[in-house]
Write an enzyme that holds these catalytic residues in place. Structure first.
Site, PDB file in Angstrom:
ATOM      1  N   HIS A 143       0.729  -1.165  -0.142  1.00 50.02           N
ATOM      2  CA  HIS A 143       0.007   0.039  -0.027  1.00 50.02           C
ATOM      3  C   HIS A 143       0.911   1.290   0.065  1.00 50.02           C
ATOM      4  O   HIS A 143       1.900   1.302   0.539  1.00 50.02           O
ATOM      5  CB  HIS A 143      -0.861  -0.094   1.264  1.00 50.02           C
ATOM      6  CG  HIS A 143      -2.109   0.808   1.113  1.00 50.02           C
ATOM      7  ND1 HIS A 143      -1.908   2.257   1.394  1.00 50.02           N
ATOM      8  CD2 HIS A 143      -3.291   0.655   0.552  1.00 50.02           C
ATOM      9  CE1 HIS A 143      -3.043   2.822   1.077  1.00 50.02           C
ATOM     10  NE2 HIS A 143      -3.865   1.818   0.805  1.00 50.02           N
ATOM     11  N   ASP A 159      -8.214  -5.153  -0.149  1.00 46.15           N
ATOM     12  CA  ASP A 159      -8.729  -6.125  -1.007  1.00 46.15           C
ATOM     13  C   ASP A 159      -8.023  -7.446  -0.777  1.00 46.15           C
ATOM     14  O   ASP A 159      -8.704  -8.422  -1.593  1.00 46.15           O
ATOM     15  CB  ASP A 159      -8.025  -5.556  -2.357  1.00 46.15           C
ATOM     16  CG  ASP A 159      -8.653  -4.265  -2.927  1.00 46.15           C
ATOM     17  OD1 ASP A 159      -7.765  -3.280  -2.949  1.00 46.15           O
ATOM     18  OD2 ASP A 159      -9.748  -4.186  -2.652  1.00 46.15           O
TER      19      ASP A 159
HETATM   20  C1  SDX Z   1      -6.404   0.053  -2.881  1.00 43.10           C
HETATM   21  O1  SDX Z   1      -4.408   4.456  -2.078  1.00 43.10           O
HETATM   22  C2  SDX Z   1      -5.303   3.797  -1.416  1.00 43.10           C
HETATM   23  O2  SDX Z   1      -5.734   4.367  -0.396  1.00 43.10           O
HETATM   24  C3  SDX Z   1      -6.007   2.874  -2.198  1.00 43.10           C
HETATM   25  C4  SDX Z   1      -7.058   1.851  -1.411  1.00 43.10           C
HETATM   26  C5  SDX Z   1      -8.128   2.587  -1.029  1.00 43.10           C
HETATM   27  O3  SDX Z   1      -8.961   2.361  -0.233  1.00 43.10           O
HETATM   28  O4  SDX Z   1      -8.518   3.732  -2.062  1.00 43.10           O
HETATM   29  O5  SDX Z   1      -6.232   1.644  -0.292  1.00 43.10           O
HETATM   30  C6  SDX Z   1      -7.363   0.636  -2.088  1.00 43.10           C
HETATM   31  O6  SDX Z   1      -6.033   0.373  -3.886  1.00 43.10           O
HETATM   32  C7  SDX Z   1      -5.392  -0.697  -2.083  1.00 43.10           C
HETATM   33  C8  SDX Z   1      -4.197  -1.386  -3.163  1.00 43.10           C
HETATM   34  C9  SDX Z   1      -4.714  -2.559  -3.819  1.00 43.10           C
HETATM   35  N1  SDX Z   1      -3.627  -2.967  -4.846  1.00 43.10           N
HETATM   36  C10 SDX Z   1      -3.007  -3.805  -4.680  1.00 43.10           C
HETATM   37  O7  SDX Z   1      -3.195  -4.979  -3.844  1.00 43.10           O
HETATM   38  C11 SDX Z   1      -2.226  -4.142  -6.098  1.00 43.10           C
HETATM   39  C12 SDX Z   1      -0.735  -4.799  -5.455  1.00 43.10           C
HETATM   40  N2  SDX Z   1      -0.083  -3.756  -4.713  1.00 43.10           N
HETATM   41  C13 SDX Z   1       0.913  -3.092  -5.550  1.00 43.10           C
HETATM   42  O8  SDX Z   1       0.615  -2.706  -6.782  1.00 43.10           O
HETATM   43  C14 SDX Z   1       1.395  -1.756  -4.643  1.00 43.10           C
HETATM   44  O9  SDX Z   1       1.771  -2.064  -3.384  1.00 43.10           O
HETATM   45  C15 SDX Z   1       0.439  -0.475  -4.478  1.00 43.10           C
HETATM   46  C16 SDX Z   1       0.279  -0.192  -5.917  1.00 43.10           C
HETATM   47  C17 SDX Z   1      -0.662  -0.738  -3.832  1.00 43.10           C
HETATM   48  C18 SDX Z   1       1.212   0.518  -3.840  1.00 43.10           C
HETATM   49  O10 SDX Z   1       2.356   0.919  -4.864  1.00 43.10           O
HETATM   50  P1  SDX Z   1       3.332   1.905  -4.381  1.00 43.10           P
HETATM   51  O11 SDX Z   1       3.170   2.543  -3.238  1.00 43.10           O
HETATM   52  O12 SDX Z   1       3.573   2.664  -5.614  1.00 43.10           O
HETATM   53  O13 SDX Z   1       4.777   1.193  -4.029  1.00 43.10           O
HETATM   54  P2  SDX Z   1       5.672   0.589  -5.084  1.00 43.10           P
HETATM   55  O14 SDX Z   1       4.662   0.079  -6.220  1.00 43.10           O
HETATM   56  O15 SDX Z   1       6.804   1.627  -5.475  1.00 43.10           O
HETATM   57  O16 SDX Z   1       6.170  -0.727  -4.283  1.00 43.10           O
HETATM   58  C19 SDX Z   1       7.480  -0.196  -3.429  1.00 43.10           C
HETATM   59  C20 SDX Z   1       8.425  -1.577  -3.613  1.00 43.10           C
HETATM   60  C21 SDX Z   1       8.330  -1.951  -4.964  1.00 43.10           C
HETATM   61  O17 SDX Z   1       9.766  -2.541  -5.089  1.00 43.10           O
HETATM   62  P3  SDX Z   1      10.980  -1.661  -5.406  1.00 43.10           P
HETATM   63  O18 SDX Z   1      10.837  -1.108  -6.634  1.00 43.10           O
HETATM   64  O19 SDX Z   1      11.428  -0.616  -4.403  1.00 43.10           O
HETATM   65  O20 SDX Z   1      12.216  -2.586  -5.388  1.00 43.10           O
HETATM   66  O21 SDX Z   1       7.435  -2.775  -3.171  1.00 43.10           O
HETATM   67  C22 SDX Z   1       7.201  -3.537  -4.121  1.00 43.10           C
HETATM   68  C23 SDX Z   1       7.363  -2.897  -5.295  1.00 43.10           C
HETATM   69  O22 SDX Z   1       8.071  -3.656  -6.364  1.00 43.10           O
HETATM   70  N3  SDX Z   1       5.907  -4.160  -4.085  1.00 43.10           N
HETATM   71  C24 SDX Z   1       5.290  -5.361  -4.165  1.00 43.10           C
HETATM   72  C25 SDX Z   1       4.136  -5.224  -4.141  1.00 43.10           C
HETATM   73  N4  SDX Z   1       3.749  -3.934  -3.836  1.00 43.10           N
HETATM   74  C26 SDX Z   1       4.729  -3.269  -3.778  1.00 43.10           C
HETATM   75  N5  SDX Z   1       6.211  -6.406  -4.567  1.00 43.10           N
HETATM   76  C27 SDX Z   1       5.139  -7.536  -4.612  1.00 43.10           C
HETATM   77  N6  SDX Z   1       3.906  -7.587  -4.422  1.00 43.10           N
HETATM   78  C28 SDX Z   1       3.349  -6.421  -4.067  1.00 43.10           C
HETATM   79  N7  SDX Z   1       1.987  -6.433  -4.069  1.00 43.10           N
END
Ligand code: SDX
Length: 444
Positions: free
Chosen positions: A320, A378
């Site tokens: 998140h 989720d």
């Molecule tokens: C919702 O914003 C909100 O409040 C949203 C929400 C709401 O109520 O409105 O809470 C609802 O959207 C919840 C999130 C649902 N999405 C997912 O579950 C999809 C999987 N999660 C990721 O795509 C990610 O965690 C996000 C999109 C939710 C957040 O992404 P960020 O904050 O942009 O963080 P990032 O993608 O830069 O990740 C940071 C690091 C990265 O590694 P590095 O590039 O730093 O090496 O963490 C890794 C990412 O690769 N990472 C993951 C991961 N999520 C982040 N690696 C593996 N699996 C994951 N799920």
């Protein structure tokens, strides 16, 4: 979380500021600090470009406050979520969705009388104009219901010419009530249309979540009694999804609304943004992921893929932007999972067992610990929806039904904000600099 009792001023006191120094020229600018009632202070950079000729650069807005809000607060490190100051777990336990709608919109929990009137107003806006039904018939039966939600929400902009003056609080109030009231009807109609069953009208004698489940599963052939445990679970899930600060879809609604656009069209834009798998579409993606994993023996393979930079696979329902701790909503949903499965006599739900095992393994894994990746809202919600007989493609639709009140509350706050301007970010440019037109006979 900072102690909210601290008597801090809301505006820059003029004393606290950051100095920004240009290391080449030695020039410096003062950036006043503005303190909220809790949470991080903000540097007021509104005059930065005028003073320095520079923009800030923050794609994804990881360090940027886009507005001054009073509605929802998240402490990501502590895993705390407050709606108008009330913790989400207490609201989920003791309140109901319509009461939370009133809270988000007005700022306070309603009195008995206010709650009765609000419920009466919302209930009497649940029907759709008969002409709207023709829009459904234009979709293929196998259309994704989020595409239908986008289309129908946007189409409602063509129906309510009695409330288009968004500067008029009464017009905004009636548009807000219509949106909150009609979303469950549109969602249930999208489902019925996809399975070829006749539409079921909303009923004024049923409560919000009960009415939605009735429209989803009743048929003209026989009476349908909504299971009160499922209705309570659905109501609680709607509370958990109602608002969440300036997430992608809420920011979309605020930006669309900042131009003075029609509120129904702005909500359609929010639905479009929520649909993405990185946002609200994750609940559908989690179910598809669990079904792809299939069994506990394959969990290590998928954990490995989630950690592999060269593999686009991510553990859906994990991670998140703000929570670097357990999403408090996920805890409540996991508990609700067990309640619903027990009520339905689903002694075992392989997907729930798989999800619990996946969470356990991930939370023990160095990569997830280091990156502070926890289950989010989720991760478990789809398991409940599936147990209720709701198809996977409808999961994000339910998220949109719940989040409509958050979008509407934030939209109203944006319109009422005296400092509100049309949102118009700047950019860092790395394209071509000026060059003259080349006639085609001279192009190589
Ligand atoms: C919702 O914003 C909100 O409040 C949203 C929400 C709401 O109520 O409105 O809470 C609802 O959207 C919840 C999130 C649902 N999405 C997912 O579950 C999809 C999987 N999660 C990721 O795509 C990610 O965690 C996000 C999109 C939710 C957040 O992404 P960020 O904050 O942009 O963080 P990032 O993608 O830069 O990740 C940071 C690091 C990265 O590694 P590095 O590039 O730093 O090496 O963490 C890794 C990412 O690769 N990472 C993951 C991961 N999520 C982040 N690696 C593996 N699996 C994951 N799920």
């Amino acid at each position: 979380m900072k102690n909210a009792e601290q008597p801090v001023s809301k505006q820059a006191t003029g004393k606290e500021s950051y100095s920004l120094v240009n290391n080449q020229t030695g020039e410096s600018v003062e950036l006043p600090l503005i303190k909220g009632t809790t949470g991080p202070d903000v540097m007021d950079i509104r005059s930065l470009y005028a003073k320095t000729g520079c923009f800030t650069y923050d794609p994804g807005f990881t360090s940027t406050a886009s507005c001054d809000s009073k509605i929802t607060f998240i402490d990501g490190d502590e895993g705390i979520l407050l709606y108008r100051g009330y913790p989400i777990d207490q609201l989920a336990e003791h309140s109901n969705f319509l009461e939370v709608c009133y809270l988000l919109l007005s700022g306070d929990l309603p009195t008995q009388e206010q709650r009765h009137k609000f419920r009466h107003d919302i209930t009497r806006h649940t029907m759709l104009h008969e002409q709207v039904m023709f829009f459904f018939r234009g979709f293929r039966r196998d259309s994704h219901p989020m595409a239908i939600m986008c289309g129908i929400a946007g189409a409602l902009a063509a129906f309510y010419h009695d409330s288009t003056d968004i500067k008029d609080p009464r017009h905004r109030a009636v548009a807000s009530s219509r949106l909150i009231a009609k979303m469950p009807t549109i969602a249930a109609l999208a489902y019925k249309y996809s399975i070829g069953q006749p539409f079921v009208s909303p009923r004024n004698d049923l409560k919000y979540a009960e009415n939605f489940l009735h429209m989803m599963f009743a048929t003209p052939c026989e009476d349908y009694k909504v299971n009160p445990v499922l209705a309570r679970a659905m109501d609680r899930i709607l509370i958990l999804h109602a608002d969440h600060e300036q997430n992608a879809s809420t920011s979309t609604v605020r930006l669309a609304g900042s131009s003075g656009a029609n509120p129904f069209a702005c909500i359609a834009a929010g639905i479009a943004s929520l649909w993405g798998p990185a946002h609200g579409g994750a609940n559908e993606a989690v179910l598809n992921m669990l079904q792809e994993i299939g069994g506990k023996e394959r969990i290590p393979e998928f954990i490995k893929r989630a950690k592999d930079k060269n593999d686009p696979f991510r553990l859906m329902g994990f991670g998140h932007r703000v929570y670097k701790n357990y999403d408090p909503r996920a805890r409540v949903i996991q508990r609700t999972c067990h309640e619903v499965l027990d009520e339905l006599g689903a002694k075992e739900e392989p997907l729930l067992d798989l999800a619990i095992e996946l969470e356990h393994i991930a939370l023990e894994d160095e990569y997830f610990i280091k990156k502070k990746l926890y289950p989010n809202v989720d991760f478990y919600s789809g398991i409940i929806f599936r147990a209720m007989g709701i198809p996977t493609t409808m999961f994000t639709v339910l998220f949109a039904v719940a989040r409509t009140v958050g979008w509407v509350a934030q939209w109203n706050e944006m319109i009422e904000d005296p400092v509100q301007k049309i949102g118009r970010p700047r950019q860092l440019y790395h394209g071509q600099t000026f060059r003259g037109f080349t006639p085609i006979h001279k192009r190589k």
